[in-house]
Scaffold this motif. Structure first.
Motif, short mmCIF file in Angstrom:
data_model
loop_
_atom_site.label_atom_id
_atom_site.label_comp_id
_atom_site.label_asym_id
_atom_site.label_seq_id
_atom_site.Cartn_x
_atom_site.Cartn_y
_atom_site.Cartn_z
N ASP A 107 0.85 -1.19 0.00
CA ASP A 107 0.00 0.00 0.00
C ASP A 107 0.88 1.24 0.00
O ASP A 107 2.10 1.16 0.13
CB ASP A 107 -0.93 -0.01 1.21
N GLN A 108 0.26 2.41 -0.11
CA GLN A 108 1.01 3.66 -0.17
C GLN A 108 1.79 3.92 1.12
O GLN A 108 2.90 4.45 1.09
CB GLN A 108 0.06 4.83 -0.43
N LEU A 109 1.21 3.57 2.23
CA LEU A 109 1.88 3.83 3.51
C LEU A 109 3.14 2.99 3.64
O LEU A 109 4.17 3.46 4.13
CB LEU A 109 0.92 3.56 4.67
N ALA A 110 3.08 1.75 3.21
CA ALA A 110 4.26 0.89 3.23
C ALA A 110 5.35 1.47 2.34
O ALA A 110 6.54 1.46 2.69
CB ALA A 110 3.89 -0.52 2.77
N ALA A 111 4.94 1.98 1.18
CA ALA A 111 5.91 2.60 0.27
C ALA A 111 6.55 3.82 0.92
O ALA A 111 7.76 4.04 0.79
CB ALA A 111 5.22 2.99 -1.04
N ALA A 112 5.77 4.60 1.64
CA ALA A 112 6.30 5.78 2.31
C ALA A 112 7.35 5.40 3.35
O ALA A 112 8.41 6.02 3.44
CB ALA A 112 5.17 6.57 2.97
N GLY A 113 7.06 4.36 4.12
CA GLY A 113 8.02 3.90 5.12
C GLY A 113 9.32 3.44 4.47
O GLY A 113 10.42 3.75 4.95
N SER A 114 9.21 2.71 3.36
CA SER A 114 10.40 2.24 2.65
C SER A 114 11.20 3.39 2.07
O SER A 114 12.44 3.39 2.10
CB SER A 114 9.99 1.27 1.53
N ILE A 115 10.51 4.38 1.54
CA ILE A 115 11.19 5.54 0.96
C ILE A 115 11.96 6.29 2.04
O ILE A 115 13.10 6.73 1.83
CB ILE A 115 10.19 6.46 0.25
N LEU A 116 11.37 6.44 3.22
CA LEU A 116 12.07 7.12 4.32
C LEU A 116 13.33 6.37 4.71
O LEU A 116 14.37 6.98 4.98
CB LEU A 116 11.14 7.26 5.52
N ALA A 117 13.26 5.05 4.74
CA ALA A 117 14.45 4.26 5.08
C ALA A 117 15.54 4.46 4.03
O ALA A 117 16.72 4.58 4.36
CB ALA A 117 14.07 2.78 5.19
N ARG A 118 15.14 4.52 2.77
CA ARG A 118 16.11 4.77 1.70
C ARG A 118 16.73 6.16 1.83
O ARG A 118 17.93 6.34 1.63
CB ARG A 118 15.44 4.63 0.34
N CYS A 119 15.90 7.13 2.16
CA CYS A 119 16.39 8.50 2.29
C CYS A 119 17.38 8.66 3.44
O CYS A 119 18.22 9.57 3.41
CB CYS A 119 15.22 9.46 2.51
N ALA A 120 17.29 7.81 4.43
CA ALA A 120 18.19 7.89 5.57
C ALA A 120 19.62 7.54 5.20
O ALA A 120 20.56 7.88 5.91
CB ALA A 120 17.71 7.00 6.70
N GLY A 121 19.79 6.85 4.06
CA GLY A 121 21.12 6.49 3.59
C GLY A 121 21.48 5.06 3.93
O GLY A 121 20.89 4.43 4.82
N PRO A 122 22.48 4.50 3.22
CA PRO A 122 22.86 3.09 3.39
C PRO A 122 23.23 2.72 4.82
O PRO A 122 22.90 1.63 5.29
CB PRO A 122 24.06 2.94 2.45
N ASP A 123 23.92 3.61 5.54
CA ASP A 123 24.37 3.28 6.89
C ASP A 123 23.22 3.19 7.89
O ASP A 123 23.31 2.47 8.88
CB ASP A 123 25.39 4.32 7.39
N LYS A 124 22.16 3.94 7.62
CA LYS A 124 21.03 3.97 8.55
C LYS A 124 19.83 3.18 8.05
O LYS A 124 18.82 3.07 8.75
CB LYS A 124 20.61 5.42 8.82
N PHE A 125 19.94 2.61 6.85
CA PHE A 125 18.80 1.94 6.25
C PHE A 125 18.28 0.79 7.11
O PHE A 125 17.11 0.77 7.50
CB PHE A 125 19.16 1.42 4.85
N PHE A 126 19.14 -0.16 7.43
CA PHE A 126 18.68 -1.33 8.18
C PHE A 126 18.24 -0.97 9.60
O PHE A 126 17.21 -1.48 10.07
CB PHE A 126 19.74 -2.43 8.17
N PRO A 127 18.96 -0.11 10.32
CA PRO A 127 18.46 0.29 11.64
C PRO A 127 17.08 0.96 11.57
O PRO A 127 16.24 0.73 12.44
CB PRO A 127 19.53 1.28 12.13
N LEU A 128 16.85 1.77 10.52
CA LEU A 128 15.55 2.42 10.42
C LEU A 128 14.46 1.43 10.04
O LEU A 128 13.33 1.52 10.53
CB LEU A 128 15.62 3.56 9.40
N ILE A 129 14.79 0.47 9.18
CA ILE A 129 13.83 -0.58 8.84
C ILE A 129 13.41 -1.33 10.12
O ILE A 129 12.22 -1.58 10.35
CB ILE A 129 14.43 -1.58 7.83
N GLU A 130 14.38 -1.67 10.95
CA GLU A 130 14.09 -2.38 12.19
C GLU A 130 13.23 -1.52 13.12
O GLU A 130 12.30 -2.02 13.77
CB GLU A 130 15.39 -2.76 12.89
N THR A 131 13.51 -0.22 13.17
CA THR A 131 12.73 0.68 14.02
C THR A 131 11.29 0.80 13.52
O THR A 131 10.34 0.76 14.32
CB THR A 131 13.37 2.08 14.06
#
Length: 220
Positions: A107-131
């Motif tokens: 859904d759109q909300l899931a896409a938004a969450g994924s986009i935010l994780a991508r925007c955080a950058g490679p170093d913060k991607f996985f920690p933000l996904i977990e959060t």
């Protein structure tokens, strides 16, 4: 079921028109589409996706695990909170597994969450996904803008960066391509779906279930 086109606007967020909340949690991450009978060719599965790969672990590891997940999927959150920590400790950090995360937004909300994780950058991607998975019930709500912004700021994103992320149409289109490819070519019909060295497995797998799949590749 035809795959719907994704779209994200901050106006929809503010008005709460992405009212998913309990509906998404009750859905259980289902994506109704007939799964392919056979596993896809490994070369096709490993070809770079339009967004670029988000991966951790030794690139030369004997096992590659690919997860297709939706940020609003409760089963994906369960895997993230219960299985992934052990997977990382026992296999990723020890050089036995290369883990790749690919977006399959339901859904759109899931896409938004994924986009935010991508925007955080490679170093913060996985920690933000977990959060985001750990706090899923806080932001998968009728009005998700405010709680998502709080999480984004904790990851170091400013409000301006947060708003710019949600307007990133190029990233959204790339995410849609990844999802469509997974569904049409790789037989992904639910989340989470995993590929262990090319073998497709569905559901929030336990560490014990994964270890059974890993065993043939780790024999001395």
């Amino acid at each position: 079921m035809k795959i719907t086109r994704l779209k994200i606007t901050r106006r929809e967020f503010a008005l709460g028109s992405l009212a998913l909340g309990t509906a998404v949690l009750a859905l259980g991450g289902a994506f109704v589409r007939p799964a392919l009978a056979d596993d896809p060719p490994l070369a096709d599965l490993m070809a770079p996706n339009p967004l670029g790969e988000m991966a951790i672990g030794d690139a030369k590891a004997p096992i590659t695990v690919i997860e297709y997940a939706s940020m609003t999927c409760p089963h994906c959150a369960h895997f993230s909170e219960t299985t992934f920590p052990e997977l990382k400790k026992r296999y990723i950090d020890t050089g036995k597994v290369r883990f790749m995360f690919r977006e399959f937004p339901l859904d759109q909300l899931a896409a938004a969450g994924s986009i935010l994780a991508r925007c955080a950058g490679p170093d913060k991607f996985f920690p933000l996904i977990e959060t985001l998975f750990a706090k899923q019930r806080e932001w998968v709500v009728q009005k998700p803008l405010a709680p998502l912004l709080v999480i984004a700021k904790q990851a170091g994103l400013s409000q301006q960066a947060f708003e710019t992320c949600l307007d990133n149409k190029e990233m959204l289109e790339g995410m849609e391509k990844v999802r469509n490819q997974a569904s049409e070519k790789f037989g992904v019909s639910s989340t989470p779906t995993f590929f262990v060295n090319g073998k497709r497995l569905s559901g929030a797998l336990s560490i014990e279930e994964l270890e059974k799949e890993f065993a043939p590749y780790l024999k001395s």
